[in-house]
Motif scaffolding. Structure first.
Motif, PDB file in Angstrom:
ATOM      1  N   GLN A 371       0.828  -1.209   0.000  1.00 50.76           N
ATOM      2  CA  GLN A 371       0.000   0.000   0.000  1.00 50.76           C
ATOM      3  C   GLN A 371       0.864   1.261   0.000  1.00 50.76           C
ATOM      4  OE1 GLN A 371      -2.738   0.163   3.253  1.00 50.76           O
ATOM      5  NE2 GLN A 371      -3.697   2.070   2.583  1.00 50.76           N
ATOM      6  N   THR A 372       1.948   1.244   0.788  1.00 50.63           N
ATOM      7  CA  THR A 372       2.869   2.384   0.797  1.00 50.63           C
ATOM      8  C   THR A 372       3.496   2.575  -0.570  1.00 50.63           C
ATOM      9  OG1 THR A 372       3.353   2.017   3.144  1.00 50.63           O
ATOM     10  CG2 THR A 372       4.946   3.315   1.879  1.00 50.63           C
ATOM     11  N   ALA A 373       3.882   1.484  -1.228  1.00 51.69           N
ATOM     12  CA  ALA A 373       4.487   1.579  -2.554  1.00 51.69           C
ATOM     13  C   ALA A 373       3.506   2.153  -3.569  1.00 51.69           C
ATOM     14  CB  ALA A 373       4.982   0.207  -2.995  1.00 51.69           C
ATOM     15  N   ARG A 374       2.241   1.746  -3.507  1.00 54.26           N
ATOM     16  CA  ARG A 374       1.244   2.273  -4.451  1.00 54.26           C
ATOM     17  C   ARG A 374       1.024   3.764  -4.231  1.00 54.26           C
ATOM     18  NH1 ARG A 374      -1.411  -2.760  -3.400  1.00 54.26           N
ATOM     19  NH2 ARG A 374      -2.670  -1.740  -1.780  1.00 54.26           N
ATOM     20  N   ARG A 375       0.999   4.185  -2.970  1.00 56.12           N
ATOM     21  CA  ARG A 375       0.782   5.609  -2.694  1.00 56.12           C
ATOM     22  C   ARG A 375       1.945   6.457  -3.222  1.00 56.12           C
ATOM     23  NH1 ARG A 375       0.183   5.027   2.213  1.00 56.12           N
ATOM     24  NH2 ARG A 375       2.173   5.766   3.050  1.00 56.12           N
ATOM     25  N   LEU A 376       3.161   6.017  -2.991  1.00 58.91           N
ATOM     26  CA  LEU A 376       4.320   6.756  -3.486  1.00 58.91           C
ATOM     27  C   LEU A 376       4.406   6.713  -5.005  1.00 58.91           C
ATOM     28  CD1 LEU A 376       6.981   5.689  -0.837  1.00 58.91           C
ATOM     29  CD2 LEU A 376       5.761   7.858  -0.993  1.00 58.91           C
ATOM     30  N   ARG A 377       3.964   5.607  -5.584  1.00 59.82           N
ATOM     31  CA  ARG A 377       3.971   5.498  -7.043  1.00 59.82           C
ATOM     32  C   ARG A 377       3.036   6.526  -7.669  1.00 59.82           C
ATOM     33  NH1 ARG A 377       3.035  -0.177 -10.313  1.00 59.82           N
ATOM     34  NH2 ARG A 377       2.894   0.683 -12.426  1.00 59.82           N
ATOM     35  N   ARG A 378       1.865   6.695  -7.091  1.00 60.55           N
ATOM     36  CA  ARG A 378       0.926   7.694  -7.614  1.00 60.55           C
ATOM     37  C   ARG A 378       1.492   9.104  -7.452  1.00 60.55           C
ATOM     38  NH1 ARG A 378      -2.934   4.162  -5.176  1.00 60.55           N
ATOM     39  NH2 ARG A 378      -2.918   5.462  -3.292  1.00 60.55           N
ATOM     40  N   ARG A 379       2.189   9.349  -6.341  1.00 63.54           N
ATOM     41  CA  ARG A 379       2.768  10.678  -6.117  1.00 63.54           C
ATOM     42  C   ARG A 379       3.826  10.996  -7.171  1.00 63.54           C
ATOM     43  NH1 ARG A 379       5.761  11.581  -0.555  1.00 63.54           N
ATOM     44  NH2 ARG A 379       3.676  10.954   0.197  1.00 63.54           N
ATOM     45  N   VAL A 464      10.054  -0.524  -2.310  1.00 58.68           N
ATOM     46  CA  VAL A 464       9.220   0.669  -2.473  1.00 58.68           C
ATOM     47  C   VAL A 464       9.809   1.575  -3.551  1.00 58.68           C
ATOM     48  CG1 VAL A 464       8.432   2.769  -1.321  1.00 58.68           C
ATOM     49  CG2 VAL A 464       8.289   0.571  -0.139  1.00 58.68           C
ATOM     50  N   PHE A 465      11.131   1.726  -3.548  1.00 56.75           N
ATOM     51  CA  PHE A 465      11.783   2.568  -4.549  1.00 56.75           C
ATOM     52  C   PHE A 465      11.569   2.012  -5.955  1.00 56.75           C
ATOM     53  CE2 PHE A 465      15.534   3.693  -7.071  1.00 56.75           C
ATOM     54  CZ  PHE A 465      15.553   5.070  -6.927  1.00 56.75           C
ATOM     55  N   GLY A 466      11.725   0.690  -6.118  1.00 55.92           N
ATOM     56  CA  GLY A 466      11.521   0.095  -7.431  1.00 55.92           C
ATOM     57  C   GLY A 466      10.092   0.206  -7.913  1.00 55.92           C
ATOM     58  N   GLU A 467       9.124  -0.026  -7.037  1.00 61.87           N
ATOM     59  CA  GLU A 467       7.720   0.101  -7.421  1.00 61.87           C
ATOM     60  C   GLU A 467       7.387   1.529  -7.844  1.00 61.87           C
ATOM     61  OE1 GLU A 467       4.868  -1.725  -7.600  1.00 61.87           O
ATOM     62  OE2 GLU A 467       6.009  -3.591  -7.493  1.00 61.87           O
ATOM     63  N   VAL A 616      13.121  11.823  -0.773  1.00 59.26           N
ATOM     64  CA  VAL A 616      14.348  12.438  -1.263  1.00 59.26           C
ATOM     65  C   VAL A 616      14.405  12.399  -2.781  1.00 59.26           C
ATOM     66  CG1 VAL A 616      16.860  12.087  -1.381  1.00 59.26           C
ATOM     67  CG2 VAL A 616      15.710  12.093   0.833  1.00 59.26           C
ATOM     68  N   TYR A 617      13.987  11.296  -3.359  1.00 61.22           N
ATOM     69  CA  TYR A 617      14.008  11.185  -4.823  1.00 61.22           C
ATOM     70  C   TYR A 617      13.079  12.212  -5.468  1.00 61.22           C
ATOM     71  CZ  TYR A 617      13.462   9.288  -9.503  1.00 61.22           C
ATOM     72  OH  TYR A 617      13.424   9.147 -10.855  1.00 61.22           O
ATOM     73  N   SER A 618      11.881  12.356  -4.934  1.00 61.97           N
ATOM     74  CA  SER A 618      10.946  13.321  -5.516  1.00 61.97           C
ATOM     75  C   SER A 618      11.452  14.748  -5.359  1.00 61.97           C
ATOM     76  CB  SER A 618       9.561  13.172  -4.870  1.00 61.97           C
ATOM     77  OG  SER A 618       9.639  13.446  -3.476  1.00 61.97           O
ATOM     78  N   ARG A 619      12.138  15.037  -4.239  1.00 59.12           N
ATOM     79  CA  ARG A 619      12.662  16.390  -4.040  1.00 59.12           C
ATOM     80  C   ARG A 619      13.831  16.682  -4.980  1.00 59.12           C
ATOM     81  NH1 ARG A 619      16.762  18.130  -0.755  1.00 59.12           N
ATOM     82  NH2 ARG A 619      16.833  16.148   0.357  1.00 59.12           N
ATOM     83  N   LEU A 620      14.703  15.694  -5.174  1.00 54.75           N
ATOM     84  CA  LEU A 620      15.866  15.914  -6.026  1.00 54.75           C
ATOM     85  C   LEU A 620      15.515  15.994  -7.511  1.00 54.75           C
ATOM     86  CD1 LEU A 620      18.443  13.498  -4.332  1.00 54.75           C
ATOM     87  CD2 LEU A 620      18.341  15.978  -4.128  1.00 54.75           C
TER      88      LEU A 620
END
Length: 624
Positions: A371-379, A464-467, A616-620
């Motif tokens: 669920q955490t991976a899906r939420r970050l993926r949508r972001r 999570v990063f890969g998803e 961090v990835y989204s910010r960079l």
């Protein structure tokens, strides 16, 4: 009863003989950060650490209470070597707390300007460093003058108790050096100015430093390297240990065989090194050994005969070829930075890429992690599809204030054509390649909480990063690394840029396990080569770690720190953007030196690593 009375008497008489000012005492942890900032601002080395100093023998007069209590013979003096600045754990020398705090800051500035052997004498080196420190930090002069007056007042009061003419003459010459301006002080040719701490005549000079010779500092580093590999907790305890003087013991086989010592020379004191093997039942416990070390003036470091057997044991921990991961190719040779000679050693490390054997089911994350991976993926998908601001345009939606200021400033210098002072939103093709490098050393076998080890948290973060990146479509690669000396740097292949996010990749991520040691510089150099081969305009290197770079050989200590710093510099020169995420509690002590103040972040709770990594990835990559 006798022990009870003796303990109470010892506590009473030592307290009565104490000459410090407890009410104005300042502890090193309270000023350690400020002292470190001042040391580096004054030009000191970024890799040097500030540590508490151990007690050592001092001279000077003692009043009758001190002689009765047997105190006043040892104190924690400030010392400097190539790796550490050892400051007193607590300073209660003056009645004002501000003076005690200023003494810490002055010693830090003095250490930044100190050059051992610059004048050939201990007093001359300190006077030269004092002059340079006042030039670099002129704001410290009022504090230095107050410290000098307070220290001279104490020395004048204590000089009355000096009994011998030699001691009084030496004290007078020392006070004359302290009273003169650093650039104008002159040391008499008949007097070498060496007020060494072993001399029983003079009290310590608290405004000056004791410099540890390079040989003794190297002996301490060798002993620390030989003891490497004890885990993260043991390393942290070693970092907190007090700094002591050390000298290497010369084996009997290396001494001159034709020189016969007399019987008087063959007698050894209780503090000298005797290469005697004792049975285990004769060994003292840890508390007694620490107390004995505190009583010694200097520690003698010798390599035990069991060192080779211990190294063989480490090598035997390597799996056999049939049980080890499968090698991919013949490996690569990489350089390494030698900080002592300030040069790259070509083909110094051998790097081998490995892939886990295809066995076992694919990694099956729990429902909460999915669920955490899906939420970050949508972001990340939303961030990528959003239009980006293009600045410096001839026309647009809003005024670009920065471009407008530059345009107004250029009007007086030259005539400008149509001003490009507008900004507009537009969708552009994203060109970004990311490589995630994970530390898989043995220290990741420690538990992050009651349920998960550090390696489990890293596995969740990789998933999570890969998803998330698979959903947004950016090309990415995932590698792990560990090492056993420079000849066996192990790079664990988890996902290549050309591979899809499928079951084989998930199987490899699920199979990661704690490895060996952390030769970080070689891993960063290999990742830099992989990213340099990518055609994307922007290339990002993310590093996950839980501790300092270290290995079984000389890589422990400053060698590993400086090599990693050089590898980071090489990556940035190649056009890469590199960022480090660490869960080490001591990360702030060394990561700014390695990655810069804006190139790292610490995750206070290891279980939050997956979320922090995606954040961090989204910010960079927001402006890419």
């Amino acid at each position: 009863m006798e022990e009870w009375i003796g303990e109470r008497w010892h506590r009473f008489i030592t307290g009565a003989a104490e000459r410090g000012h407890d009410g104005a005492a300042v502890a090193l942890p309270d000023v350690q950060q400020a002292a470190g900032l001042l040391y580096r601002a004054a030009g000191g080395s970024h890799s040097l650490r500030i540590v508490p100093a151990a007690d050592m023998r001092i001279g000077g007069p003692r009043h009758w209470l001190q002689r009765l209590a047997g105190s006043g013979t040892r104190a924690a003096l400030p010392r400097l070597d190539s790796e550490t600045l050892a400051l007193p754990p607590r300073i209660a020398l003056f009645e004002q707390a501000d003076l005690n705090r200023d003494l810490y800051l002055w010693l830090a500035a003095l250490a930044a300007c100190f050059e051992l052997g610059a004048t050939g004498s201990w007093a001359g080196d300190n006077l030269a460093a004092c002059q340079l420190a006042l030039q670099r930090c002129p704001g410290l002069r009022p504090r230095w003058l107050r410290l000098r007056e307070a220290h001279l007042a104490q020395r004048r009061a204590e000089a009355v108790a000096l009994r011998t003419p030699e001691a009084r003459a030496a004290e007078a010459r020392l006070q004359a050096l302290l009273l003169a301006e650093p650039g104008q002080a002159r040391i008499d040719g008949s007097f070498d100015g060496r007020f060494d701490v072993e001399a029983p005549l003079l009290a310590p000079v608290w405004l000056w430093l004791q410099a540890l010779p390079a040989a003794a500092a190297g002996a301490t580093g060798q002993a620390r390297s030989a003891a490497a590999g004890g885990g993260q907790q043991a390393q942290q305890e070693q970092e907190k240990a007090k700094r002591r003087r050390a000298r290497p013991a010369k084996p009997a086989s290396q001494r001159a065989p034709l020189l016969l010592a007399s019987k008087a020379e063959s007698l050894r004191s209780w503090s000298e090194h005797v290469p005697l093997d004792r049975a285990s039942e004769d060994e003292t416990d840890e508390d007694e050994a620490r107390a004995a070390a505190d009583d010694m003036e200097e520690l003698t470091l010798a390599r035990e005969g069991s060192a080779s057997a211990a190294r063989i044991k480490f090598d035997l921990d390597l799996p056999s070829a049939s049980a080890d991961d499968l090698p991919l190719g013949e490996g690569e040779s990489l350089p390494e930075w030698d900080w002592k000679r300030q040069c790259l050693l070509p083909e110094h490390c051998r790097v081998q890429t490995l892939v886990a054997r295809p066995s076992g089911p694919a990694f099956s994350p729990p429902a909460a992690l999915r669920q955490t991976a899906r939420r970050l993926r949508r972001r990340l998908e939303t961030l990528r599809s959003a239009p980006q601001w293009q600045r410096g345009c001839n026309e647009g939606e809003v005024l670009d204030l920065d471009a407008w200021v530059r345009h107004l400033g250029g009007l007086h210098a030259s005539s400008s054509p149509e001003p490009q002072v507008w900004a507009r939103r537009q969708r552009s093709e994203r060109s970004l390649a990311t490589l995630l490098l994970a530390d898989l050393s043995l220290s990741t076998d420690a538990y992050a909480n009651n349920e998960q080890r550090v390696i489990d948290v890293i596995r969740d973060a990789l998933y999570v990063f890969g998803e998330a990146l698979h959903g947004c479509g950016d090309p990415f690669s995932i590698l792990g690394f560990s090492s056993v000396r420079r000849s066996q740097v192990r790079i664990h292949h988890l996902k290549a840029f050309e591979e899809g996010w499928a079951a084989p990749v998930l199987r490899r991520i699920g199979a990661i396990k704690p490895g060996y040691y952390t030769r970080m510089g070689a891993a960063i150099r290999l990742a830099t080569r992989r990213l340099q081969a990518r055609p994307e305009r922007q290339r990002l290197l993310l590093l996950l770690t839980d501790g300092k770079p270290n290995d079984l050989d000389v890589y422990e200590g400053r060698w590993g720190i400086e090599d990693t710093r050089a590898a980071v510099h090489e990556a940035r020169q190649a056009g890469l953007h590199i960022f480090c995420l660490s869960i080490d509690e001591q990360a702030q002590d060394y990561l700014p030196h390695l990655f810069g103040h804006q190139g790292w972040a610490r995750v206070a709770r290891p279980t939050e690593l997956p979320l922090r990594l995606a954040g961090v990835y989204s910010r960079l990559t927001r402006g890419v």
